[in-house]
Design a protein around this motif. Sequence first.
Motif, PDB file in Angstrom:
ATOM      1  N   THR A 145      -2.476 -10.500   9.257  1.00 33.58           N
ATOM      2  CA  THR A 145      -2.095 -10.341   7.853  1.00 33.58           C
ATOM      3  C   THR A 145      -2.190  -8.861   7.529  1.00 33.58           C
ATOM      4  O   THR A 145      -3.242  -8.251   7.727  1.00 33.58           O
ATOM      5  CB  THR A 145      -3.029 -11.136   6.917  1.00 33.58           C
ATOM      6  N   LEU A 146      -1.107  -8.292   7.071  1.00 27.54           N
ATOM      7  CA  LEU A 146      -1.067  -6.867   6.748  1.00 27.54           C
ATOM      8  C   LEU A 146      -0.681  -6.715   5.282  1.00 27.54           C
ATOM      9  O   LEU A 146       0.273  -7.339   4.822  1.00 27.54           O
ATOM     10  CB  LEU A 146      -0.053  -6.159   7.643  1.00 27.54           C
ATOM     11  N   PHE A 147      -1.471  -5.942   4.552  1.00 29.08           N
ATOM     12  CA  PHE A 147      -1.159  -5.583   3.172  1.00 29.08           C
ATOM     13  C   PHE A 147      -0.774  -4.116   3.161  1.00 29.08           C
ATOM     14  O   PHE A 147      -1.468  -3.291   3.761  1.00 29.08           O
ATOM     15  CB  PHE A 147      -2.372  -5.778   2.253  1.00 29.08           C
ATOM     16  N   ALA A 148       0.318  -3.790   2.500  1.00 26.89           N
ATOM     17  CA  ALA A 148       0.750  -2.396   2.411  1.00 26.89           C
ATOM     18  C   ALA A 148       1.335  -2.141   1.035  1.00 26.89           C
ATOM     19  O   ALA A 148       1.897  -3.049   0.409  1.00 26.89           O
ATOM     20  CB  ALA A 148       1.783  -2.088   3.483  1.00 26.89           C
ATOM     21  N   ALA A 149       1.181  -0.918   0.589  1.00 27.38           N
ATOM     22  CA  ALA A 149       1.736  -0.545  -0.706  1.00 27.38           C
ATOM     23  C   ALA A 149       2.125   0.926  -0.676  1.00 27.38           C
ATOM     24  O   ALA A 149       1.373   1.764  -0.180  1.00 27.38           O
ATOM     25  CB  ALA A 149       0.724  -0.788  -1.823  1.00 27.38           C
ATOM     26  N   ASP A 150       3.311   1.212  -1.188  1.00 28.84           N
ATOM     27  CA  ASP A 150       3.685   2.601  -1.412  1.00 28.84           C
ATOM     28  C   ASP A 150       3.007   3.040  -2.700  1.00 28.84           C
ATOM     29  O   ASP A 150       2.792   2.233  -3.611  1.00 28.84           O
ATOM     30  CB  ASP A 150       5.210   2.737  -1.552  1.00 28.84           C
ATOM     31  N   ARG A 151       2.658   4.295  -2.762  1.00 31.32           N
ATOM     32  CA  ARG A 151       2.005   4.819  -3.964  1.00 31.32           C
ATOM     33  C   ARG A 151       3.059   5.396  -4.896  1.00 31.32           C
ATOM     34  O   ARG A 151       3.987   6.064  -4.458  1.00 31.32           O
ATOM     35  CB  ARG A 151       0.979   5.868  -3.581  1.00 31.32           C
ATOM     36  N   THR A 152       2.900   5.125  -6.183  1.00 29.36           N
ATOM     37  CA  THR A 152       3.843   5.626  -7.179  1.00 29.36           C
ATOM     38  C   THR A 152       3.339   6.951  -7.734  1.00 29.36           C
ATOM     39  O   THR A 152       2.177   7.315  -7.550  1.00 29.36           O
ATOM     40  CB  THR A 152       4.017   4.611  -8.322  1.00 29.36           C
ATOM     41  N   GLU A 153       4.237   7.670  -8.417  1.00 32.63           N
ATOM     42  CA  GLU A 153       3.875   8.984  -8.961  1.00 32.63           C
ATOM     43  C   GLU A 153       2.740   8.906  -9.969  1.00 32.63           C
ATOM     44  O   GLU A 153       1.961   9.840 -10.112  1.00 32.63           O
ATOM     45  CB  GLU A 153       5.098   9.640  -9.600  1.00 32.63           C
ATOM     46  N   ASP A 154       2.638   7.775 -10.675  1.00 42.35           N
ATOM     47  CA  ASP A 154       1.578   7.645 -11.684  1.00 42.35           C
ATOM     48  C   ASP A 154       0.258   7.126 -11.106  1.00 42.35           C
ATOM     49  O   ASP A 154      -0.661   6.781 -11.839  1.00 42.35           O
ATOM     50  CB  ASP A 154       2.037   6.746 -12.833  1.00 42.35           C
ATOM     51  N   GLY A 155       0.163   7.044  -9.779  1.00 34.83           N
ATOM     52  CA  GLY A 155      -1.070   6.616  -9.134  1.00 34.83           C
ATOM     53  C   GLY A 155      -1.147   5.120  -8.882  1.00 34.83           C
ATOM     54  O   GLY A 155      -2.131   4.638  -8.329  1.00 34.83           O
ATOM     55  N   GLY A 156      -0.138   4.390  -9.250  1.00 32.75           N
ATOM     56  CA  GLY A 156      -0.111   2.949  -9.019  1.00 32.75           C
ATOM     57  C   GLY A 156       0.387   2.620  -7.627  1.00 32.75           C
ATOM     58  O   GLY A 156       0.505   3.486  -6.764  1.00 32.75           O
ATOM     59  N   SER A 157       0.690   1.350  -7.426  1.00 31.12           N
ATOM     60  CA  SER A 157       1.214   0.930  -6.132  1.00 31.12           C
ATOM     61  C   SER A 157       2.451   0.071  -6.329  1.00 31.12           C
ATOM     62  O   SER A 157       2.663  -0.506  -7.390  1.00 31.12           O
ATOM     63  CB  SER A 157       0.147   0.158  -5.346  1.00 31.12           C
ATOM     64  N   ALA A 158       3.259   0.010  -5.279  1.00 32.73           N
ATOM     65  CA  ALA A 158       4.526  -0.715  -5.327  1.00 32.73           C
ATOM     66  C   ALA A 158       4.797  -1.323  -3.957  1.00 32.73           C
ATOM     67  O   ALA A 158       4.228  -0.889  -2.950  1.00 32.73           O
ATOM     68  CB  ALA A 158       5.656   0.251  -5.692  1.00 32.73           C
ATOM     69  N   PRO A 159       5.668  -2.342  -3.894  1.00 31.42           N
ATOM     70  CA  PRO A 159       6.046  -2.867  -2.585  1.00 31.42           C
ATOM     71  C   PRO A 159       6.609  -1.752  -1.708  1.00 31.42           C
ATOM     72  O   PRO A 159       7.132  -0.761  -2.213  1.00 31.42           O
ATOM     73  CB  PRO A 159       7.143  -3.894  -2.919  1.00 31.42           C
ATOM     74  N   VAL A 160       6.508  -1.917  -0.416  1.00 31.01           N
ATOM     75  CA  VAL A 160       6.922  -0.852   0.489  1.00 31.01           C
ATOM     76  C   VAL A 160       8.433  -0.673   0.496  1.00 31.01           C
ATOM     77  O   VAL A 160       9.192  -1.619   0.326  1.00 31.01           O
ATOM     78  CB  VAL A 160       6.408  -1.083   1.926  1.00 31.01           C
ATOM     79  N   SER A 161       8.835   0.549   0.724  1.00 30.70           N
ATOM     80  CA  SER A 161      10.256   0.890   0.854  1.00 30.70           C
ATOM     81  C   SER A 161      10.737   0.503   2.246  1.00 30.70           C
ATOM     82  O   SER A 161       9.940   0.191   3.135  1.00 30.70           O
ATOM     83  CB  SER A 161      10.442   2.392   0.656  1.00 30.70           C
ATOM     84  N   ASP A 162      12.039   0.559   2.455  1.00 32.43           N
ATOM     85  CA  ASP A 162      12.598   0.280   3.785  1.00 32.43           C
ATOM     86  C   ASP A 162      12.053   1.263   4.817  1.00 32.43           C
ATOM     87  O   ASP A 162      11.785   0.886   5.961  1.00 32.43           O
ATOM     88  CB  ASP A 162      14.125   0.350   3.748  1.00 32.43           C
TER      89      ASP A 162
END
Length: 186
Positions: A145-162
Motif C-alpha cells: 500500500t503506497l500513499f503519495a501526494a504532490d505538494r501544493t503552493e499553499d502547503g497542502g497536498s493533492a493527488p499525484v500528477s502523471d
Amino acid sequence: MKKLLSLILVFAMTFCACAAFAEEPDAEVTPMFSLSMTLPEGYTAKENWPDPYVVNVMLDNEDPSRPLIDVQISYEDIYSDVTFSRDVWETEEIQNYAASLAYDVETEEYDEYFTRDTGLGTVIMVIHEADHTRMLTIWHGYMVTLFAADRTEDGGSAPVSDETLEVIMQFLTNMDISKVIVENEA
C-alpha cells in the motif's frame, strides 16, 4: 477534509511509530522478509518494522516541494498464492481481492480506480483521493500500500500528477521483496 486529515494522521502515526522504535533498542524485530529499493532521486528512506511481517517505509526529501511518499508492505498468509498480474487480472478471484482493497469503510462504497503495470508486470491499483493518491497491489502474498501526494503552493497536498506517478511506478518496478529464512536459535 476527512481524507486530508486521514492522510496527515497516517504520516503522523508512521512518524511517531518510527520515533518510538528508535528510542527502544530492546524492541528489536527480526524481519521475515527483506526489502531492496532504488529510491527516486533526492529521497532517503526510513524503515520501521512494527512486527516481523510488516514494514512501514517513509521516503523523505529535503526539498519541501517534492511529493510525499509512504509505503507499507505486509505479508498476509491468506494472500500467499495471490499476485496481481495482467494474465490473471480478469479472473473472479483476483477481481474479488481488488474489490475488497477498493472498499471504503467510511463511505461504504467502492472507490473508483484505474490500473497501471510495473515494468515487471505487476498490476497496481491507483485511487485518486481528494488530497492524495493511494496505490495497492498484492505480490506473492505481500500486500503493498503506497500513499503519495504532490505538494501544493499553499502547503497542502493533492493527488499525484502523471509525472509523479511515473516516478512511483519506476520505484515500484525496482522494488524487490525477498523471503528471509530465520533459523531458530537453540
